[in-house]
Design a protein around this motif. Structure first.
Motif, PDB file in Angstrom:
ATOM      1  N   THR A  86      30.018  33.006  43.801  1.00 38.27           N
ATOM      2  CA  THR A  86      31.182  32.717  44.655  1.00 38.27           C
ATOM      3  C   THR A  86      32.374  33.552  44.209  1.00 38.27           C
ATOM      4  N   THR A  87      32.565  33.657  42.892  1.00 28.14           N
ATOM      5  CA  THR A  87      33.686  34.452  42.382  1.00 28.14           C
ATOM      6  C   THR A  87      33.505  35.923  42.740  1.00 28.14           C
ATOM      7  N   SER A  89      31.760  37.143  45.203  1.00 25.64           N
ATOM      8  CA  SER A  89      31.885  37.367  46.652  1.00 25.64           C
ATOM      9  C   SER A  89      33.352  37.324  47.079  1.00 25.64           C
ATOM     10  N   ALA A  90      34.157  36.474  46.446  1.00 31.37           N
ATOM     11  CA  ALA A  90      35.594  36.447  46.768  1.00 31.37           C
ATOM     12  C   ALA A  90      36.235  37.774  46.390  1.00 31.37           C
ATOM     13  N   ALA A  91      35.837  38.311  45.239  1.00 31.82           N
ATOM     14  CA  ALA A  91      36.418  39.572  44.768  1.00 31.82           C
ATOM     15  C   ALA A  91      36.054  40.733  45.699  1.00 31.82           C
ATOM     16  N   GLY A  93      35.583  40.457  48.905  1.00 31.06           N
ATOM     17  CA  GLY A  93      36.079  40.199  50.263  1.00 31.06           C
ATOM     18  C   GLY A  93      35.088  39.518  51.175  1.00 31.06           C
ATOM     19  N   SER A  94      34.070  38.901  50.591  1.00 34.78           N
ATOM     20  CA  SER A  94      33.063  38.223  51.392  1.00 34.78           C
ATOM     21  C   SER A  94      33.542  36.816  51.743  1.00 34.78           C
ATOM     22  N   ASP A  95      33.021  36.299  52.845  1.00 34.66           N
ATOM     23  CA  ASP A  95      33.360  34.937  53.246  1.00 34.66           C
ATOM     24  C   ASP A  95      32.319  33.934  52.773  1.00 34.66           C
ATOM     25  N   GLN A  96      31.078  34.368  52.643  1.00 41.50           N
ATOM     26  CA  GLN A  96      30.020  33.423  52.309  1.00 41.50           C
ATOM     27  C   GLN A  96      28.968  34.094  51.432  1.00 41.50           C
TER      28      GLN A  96
ATOM     29  N   ASN B  42      41.820  36.010  48.563  1.00 39.00           N
ATOM     30  CA  ASN B  42      40.502  35.370  48.622  1.00 39.00           C
ATOM     31  C   ASN B  42      40.354  34.403  47.456  1.00 39.00           C
ATOM     32  N   ALA B  43      40.367  33.122  47.790  1.00 39.81           N
ATOM     33  CA  ALA B  43      40.364  32.101  46.738  1.00 39.81           C
ATOM     34  C   ALA B  43      38.989  31.472  46.578  1.00 39.81           C
ATOM     35  N   VAL B  44      38.677  31.114  45.331  1.00 41.93           N
ATOM     36  CA  VAL B  44      37.438  30.385  45.039  1.00 41.93           C
ATOM     37  C   VAL B  44      37.797  28.912  44.915  1.00 41.93           C
ATOM     38  N   LYS B  58      40.020  30.924  41.143  1.00 45.00           N
ATOM     39  CA  LYS B  58      40.543  32.299  41.121  1.00 45.00           C
ATOM     40  C   LYS B  58      41.083  32.595  42.505  1.00 45.00           C
ATOM     41  N   VAL B 127      34.443  30.320  49.334  1.00 40.12           N
ATOM     42  CA  VAL B 127      35.578  31.250  49.429  1.00 40.12           C
ATOM     43  C   VAL B 127      36.473  30.796  50.581  1.00 40.12           C
ATOM     44  N   LYS B 129      40.005  32.217  52.553  1.00 39.69           N
ATOM     45  CA  LYS B 129      40.937  33.357  52.628  1.00 39.69           C
ATOM     46  C   LYS B 129      42.285  32.915  53.197  1.00 39.69           C
TER      47      LYS B 129
END
Lengths: 325, 166
Positions: A86-87, A89-91, A93-96, B42-44, B58, B127, B129
């Motif tokens: 998850t971390t 994918s957030a980095a 720019g992914s949504d899922q 983009n937040a976790v 994050k 995630v 956004k």
């Protein structure tokens, strides 16, 4: 020269309009990435996902990064700690994020991050992702899990738990009594009964499974959206002499939430499209026949004129899923 | 003949300007975008059903532009509120994060019927956004509430991570 100029023109016109694609990232430790590729193709060909702007990305990860292990109680079940993916994918720019773990077991899990093993049917990922969107299982829960899941406050976009009254004097009384407990109530046409004789229910979920839909149009509804009695809560212990609590669904056909071979079914397709619309996922521009207008009442939302249509909003205020339900 | 002259004679400048004209004309008739736009953060998001707590683990600030048209998710069970350094709420978003992890398997490798299954209450993640517009100033802290009951599930300083060189 002219062709080059026209291509330049086309490129500039297309790129002048921002398109915000939903990004799915599939993490796998399978060297060939074959199962992840199957999952990607499945989403790309399954309605309604094939109607939306979705970018796919397959990313290699180590087994340690995927951090999956057999469940201590049932070793055939695999569970993963999805912090890392998850971390990551957030980095990026992914949504899922999704996980395809290279293991001999077959099965998966859904919640935050959908997971399947390489020995599983790729359709398992679709099933798990629907959990991530909030949908519930429609198969018969075991005697140990049914009491945990089937409570008087269980509500999800495709399932509600209701203990019926012994009888109903009219359909109107049933509607008044239970409308707030039915998340898809706004999708039930006024002409569709939610009772049969004096009992609750449009009918039972039948045995003909909804077919997978790989087309560009929604499935025609073989049975009207209503209140169909399902199997999930059959194993609840008996209480009292009245009708027992039961699971109820918007569609009358078994879907992929009951059998992997099934499709989403017409009602679930509409529900998933509504969820995607509410998340702001944009539709692909394609020469497709627009779906027929839905008899939907906007109950707790507003018109979104940028989309030129009324958003399908399910009113679940006061009965919506809440943490620890 | 100079390159500039060749270019002018080819008519390409007109073709290159046409998209700009087309955009300007079309844009006038297009509905205004509803979403709030800004740099994508983009937040976790983490939800722990056992302790009924939630947090942002994050938050990656990127240069990618986001116009958020998904601020009110159907079936939302959480509301994330972001505040600036002065403590003012500058953004909020209603989102769904499944509090349960459902693990399940089929009766056999080739069966389409489900067999063993279990509901687990391990922490779940997703995630989310957020658009950081210049008018908002900054994102400094967050609060996560249950939705619609408004019970507070967590709050704290936003753990921001800059992804691109500014």
């Amino acid at each position: 020269m002219l062709r080059h100029s026209l291509l330049t023109l086309l490129f500039l016109v297309v790129t002048s309009f921002p398109v915000f694609a939903y990004k799915m990232t599939i993490y796998t430790d399978q060297t060939s990435k074959a199962k992840a590729e199957q999952v990607k193709q499945l989403f790309k060909t399954t309605y309604p996902f094939n109607q939306y702007n979705i970018d796919f990305e397959i990313v290699s990860a180590t087994a340690a990064e995927l951090n999956c292990a057999p469940d201590p109680a049932i070793t055939r079940l695999v569970v993963c700690n999805s912090t890392h993916v998850t971390t990551d994918s957030a980095a990026r720019g992914s949504d899922q994020a999704f996980i395809v773990r290279d293991l001999a077991q077959y099965g998966g899990s859904g919640g935050g991050v959908p997971v399947i093993t390489t020995q599983s049917d790729p359709r398992m990922m679709l099933h798990e992702y629907l959990h991530t969107l909030g949908l519930s299982d429609e198969y018969e829960y075991s005697a140990s899990e049914a009491p945990r899941f089937c409570t008087s406050t269980t509500r999800s976009p495709n399932l509600t738990v209701i203990t019926p009254l012994a009888s109903y004097a009219s359909d109107a009384i049933a509607r008044t009594t239970h409308s707030s407990a039915i998340p898809w109530y706004a999708r039930i046409a006024g002409t569709t009964l939610i009772t049969n004789s004096t009992n609750l229910g449009t009918g039972n979920v039948n045995s003909t499974t909804a077919a997978p839909n790989t087309g560009n149009a929604p499935l025609a509804l073989s049975r009207a959206i209503g209140l169909y009695k399902g199997k999930t809560c059959r194993n609840l212990p008996a209480t009292g002499s009245g009708p027992a609590a039961a699971s109820w669904h918007p569609g009358g056909e078994p879907t992929i939430m009951e059998f992997l071979s099934g499709g989403l079914g017409g009602p679930t397709e509409q529900i998933v499209a509504g969820i995607y619309d509410s998340r702001g996922v944009t539709k692909r521009v394609a020469a497709t026949t627009p779906p027929p207008p839905m008899p939907v009442t906007v109950t707790d939302g507003a018109r979104d004129d940028s989309k030129g249509a009324i958003i399908n909003v399910i009113n679940n205020t006061g009965s919506s899923s809440s943490i620890g339900r | 003949m100079s390159y500039a002259l060749k270019l002018l004679r080819s008519g390409r400048p007109f073709l290159l300007l046409l998209p700009v004209i087309t955009f300007a004309v079309d844009n006038a008739t297009l509905p205004v975008r509803q979403g709030i736009c800004g740099k994508s953060v983009n937040a976790v998001l983490k939800l722990n059903p056992k302790t009924k707590s939630a947090s942002i683990e994050k938050a990656f600030i990127t240069k990618e532009e986001l116009c958020d048209e998904g601020r009110y998710e159907i079936n939302a069970n959480l509301r994330v509120i972001l505040r600036n350094s002065e403590g003012l709420m500058v953004y909020d978003k209603q989102v769904f994060l499944n509090p349960h992890t459902l693990i399940e398997t089929t009766r056999s490798a080739t069966s389409t019927e489900f067999g063993d299954h279990k509901i687990k209450d391990d922490p779940t993640y997703r995630v989310v956004k957020f658009p950081l517009a210049e008018s908002m100033g900054d994102f400094k802290s967050y609060e996560i509430q249950g939705y619609p009951d408004k019970a507070v599930f967590g709050q704290g300083t936003l753990p921001l991570v800059k992804m691109d060189a500014e």
